[in-house]
Scaffold this active site. Sequence first.
Site, PDB file in Angstrom:
ATOM      1  NE  ARG A   5      -5.622  -1.150  -3.623  1.00 14.47           N
ATOM      2  CZ  ARG A   5      -4.898  -1.997  -2.798  1.00 14.47           C
ATOM      3  NH1 ARG A   5      -4.455  -0.960  -1.304  1.00 14.47           N
ATOM      4  NH2 ARG A   5      -4.832  -2.982  -1.830  1.00 14.47           N
ATOM      5  CG  ASP A  47      -2.036  -1.276   1.314  1.00 16.73           C
ATOM      6  OD1 ASP A  47      -2.237  -1.403  -0.372  1.00 16.73           O
ATOM      7  OD2 ASP A  47      -2.476  -1.777   2.446  1.00 16.73           O
TER       8      ASP A  47
END
Length: 301
Positions: A175, A125
């Site tokens: 992402r 992330d």
Amino acid sequence: MNILNQLIVSIVQMMPKNIVGFFSKKYIAGESLDDGIKVVKQLNSKGIYATMDVLGEAVKNKEESIDAKNKAMEVLDAIEKHKLMSTLSIKPTQMGLLIDEEFAYQQILELVRRAREINNFVRIDMEDSSTTDMTINLYKRIYQQYKNVGVVIQAYLKRSFDDVVVLNKLGTNYRLCKGIYVEPASIAIKDRQAIRENYLKILKQMFIDGNYVGIATHDKYLIDKAYKMIREMNIPRDKFEFQMLLGVREDLRDKINSDGNKIRIYVPFGKDWYAYSVRRLKENPSIAGHIVKSFLTLGKR
């Protein structure tokens, strides 16, 4: 509205923990790994994929970071044991990035290695801008050894398109999200439509260069534009998926799924759910407004 939302954030933080938990449970699987497994199984039964995340980024020392890594390892083991359609997401600061970069690298490398053994995948992330360079460099180092790892790009950062041009050459799995952290205007786009336009510009470049993209958004405007881009560029279904947070825009989630597109839901769980909930409110005060709206309309449902 921002001032009102900031005020609501302050009020929500003063609410009893159990009340905050009542409204947060829609967005958090629970406190235990078993809770996370249960939610993922429910999603999988609908043909929906998941990525699991153990909450708790604010580690204070290496011992806490090692514990976080071990819990993430348990997630990978559970995914294999229960044959879940899920990957693993991790926060680099949870793995010790702000304590020792080399230590964090070894921690994440161990997780990616284990994921490869079971034919799985780890998403690194992206956090606030103070860690962007460190996170990208860490990703590049790991990718040199293992390809079952991806990173996150935040469309509201002015630097992101240039980062993508470089990362695309590696064959990066992304992402792509708008970004939620509060950043200064000197480095972040503030206008909503300008962020959308940058998101689509970045997405198009990812597709042009043949990269795999997790299109992470709850914005119907962006989803509709992504649908159009995919159709016009003739992007095969195995080069993208859509991604959303647990409990958010389930109507859009189900529409994307019924359209035959792959959709993946971010499933957070852990004992640090309260800190996570409050932090999300501070990062995005508009969420607080939704909580209060839910509270006021509770008796009408």
